[in-house]
Design a protein around this motif. Structure first.
Motif, mmCIF file in Angstrom:
data_model
loop_
_atom_site.group_PDB
_atom_site.id
_atom_site.type_symbol
_atom_site.label_atom_id
_atom_site.label_comp_id
_atom_site.label_asym_id
_atom_site.label_seq_id
_atom_site.Cartn_x
_atom_site.Cartn_y
_atom_site.Cartn_z
ATOM 1 N N ASN A 299 -6.471 1.662 -6.812
ATOM 2 C CA ASN A 299 -5.222 1.371 -6.319
ATOM 3 C C ASN A 299 -5.435 1.033 -4.815
ATOM 4 O O ASN A 299 -4.920 -0.011 -4.212
ATOM 5 N N LYS A 300 -6.133 1.618 -4.170
ATOM 6 C CA LYS A 300 -6.276 1.506 -2.764
ATOM 7 C C LYS A 300 -7.053 0.305 -2.440
ATOM 8 O O LYS A 300 -6.556 -0.717 -1.516
ATOM 9 N N ILE A 301 -8.192 -0.179 -3.170
ATOM 10 C CA ILE A 301 -8.794 -1.292 -2.895
ATOM 11 C C ILE A 301 -8.237 -2.688 -3.408
ATOM 12 O O ILE A 301 -8.176 -3.763 -2.560
ATOM 13 N N ALA A 302 -7.594 -2.365 -4.410
ATOM 14 C CA ALA A 302 -6.695 -3.424 -5.080
ATOM 15 C C ALA A 302 -5.619 -3.919 -3.954
ATOM 16 O O ALA A 302 -5.327 -4.946 -3.786
ATOM 17 N N THR A 303 -4.892 -2.853 -3.568
ATOM 18 C CA THR A 303 -3.910 -3.016 -2.434
ATOM 19 C C THR A 303 -4.450 -3.788 -1.167
ATOM 20 O O THR A 303 -3.823 -4.530 -0.717
ATOM 21 N N GLU A 304 -5.440 -3.387 -0.889
ATOM 22 C CA GLU A 304 -6.250 -4.094 0.270
ATOM 23 C C GLU A 304 -6.596 -5.322 -0.261
ATOM 24 O O GLU A 304 -6.313 -6.427 0.701
ATOM 25 N N TYR A 305 -7.133 -5.780 -1.461
ATOM 26 C CA TYR A 305 -7.482 -6.999 -1.811
ATOM 27 C C TYR A 305 -6.035 -7.824 -1.872
ATOM 28 O O TYR A 305 -6.191 -9.081 -1.353
ATOM 29 N N ASN A 306 -5.029 -7.357 -2.496
ATOM 30 C CA ASN A 306 -3.703 -8.112 -2.624
ATOM 31 C C ASN A 306 -3.138 -8.474 -1.124
ATOM 32 O O ASN A 306 -2.857 -9.328 -1.159
ATOM 33 N N THR A 307 -3.426 -7.444 -0.248
ATOM 34 C CA THR A 307 -2.709 -7.748 1.069
ATOM 35 C C THR A 307 -3.592 -8.986 1.656
ATOM 36 O O THR A 307 -2.845 -9.802 2.292
ATOM 37 N N LYS A 308 -4.740 -8.735 1.548
ATOM 38 C CA LYS A 308 -5.615 -9.847 2.147
ATOM 39 C C LYS A 308 -5.161 -11.238 1.530
ATOM 40 O O LYS A 308 -5.001 -12.296 2.320
ATOM 41 N N ARG A 309 -5.256 -11.107 0.191
ATOM 42 C CA ARG A 309 -4.965 -12.209 -0.318
ATOM 43 C C ARG A 309 -3.660 -13.180 -0.332
ATOM 44 O O ARG A 309 -3.666 -14.275 0.018
#
Length: 189
Positions: free
Chosen positions: A143-153
């Protein structure tokens, strides 16, 4: 310096100013997407570990509670669904079913004091508890890395690069709908 050379250098500088951020954004999205995939794989590995432990635990309990067949069937069906899950949401649903079936199995265990004292059962229960902790940590990491990815995206101008190169949003693991309700505990038979 010749006028043609100056013009060429200006064109090259403009191209670099435009393309370097695009390349950087693309590479950053690729790196983050790989981290998301790795985190999802870590969850899969821990779910597989749990799935491998469950038959041993079930077989140990079966010897003591042969008349509790429905629970064993539910566990087997949930394990099959988990093994056949093709995406994060299917995996989360199947994992929830398996967790529910396991909690019912632990209620059955409470009825058999000899089983709770069985060394094999104790060892399997400890391994299962450790695996459950690993799964929880793996979900948090995902969830942490997916949130980071989604935010960057979603940030500008990366959102343009993401849409051009089809970088899709990654789903997060969420609690079951009933997880916010306090479970009812009844010690009476």
């Amino acid at each position: 310096m010749k006028k043609g050379l100056k013009t060429l250098l200006i064109i090259i500088a403009v191209i670099l100013v435009i393309t370097l951020p695009i390349i950087s954004s693309y590479n950053n999205l690729v790196s983050l997407e790989q981290k998301v995939d790795q985190s999802a794989s870590n969850i899969d590995t821990n779910l597989q570990r749990r799935s491998d432990l469950i038959p041993n635990l079930v077989n140990t309990v079966k010897g003591y509670a042969a008349h509790e067949e429905e629970i064993f069937t539910d566990i087997a069906e949930a394990r099959s669904k988990l093994a056949g899950a093709t995406n994060v949401s299917e995996q989360a649903d199947a994992d929830s079913e398996l967790s529910n079936a396991l909690s019912r199995l632990l209620v059955v265990v409470e009825k058999y004091p000899d089983l709770k004292a069985n060394e094999n059962f104790i060892a399997l229960s400890d391994e299962l508890a450790g695996t459950e902790n690993r799964i929880a940590i793996a979900r948090q990491d995902y969830n942490k890395i997916a949130t980071e990815y989604n935010t960057k995206r979603r940030k500008f101008p990366t959102t343009i690069i993401a849409s051009i190169f089809n970088f899709e949003e990654k789903p997060l693991y969420k609690a079951d709908q009933g997880a916010t309700e306090v479970p009812k505990v009844d010690f009476a038979d």
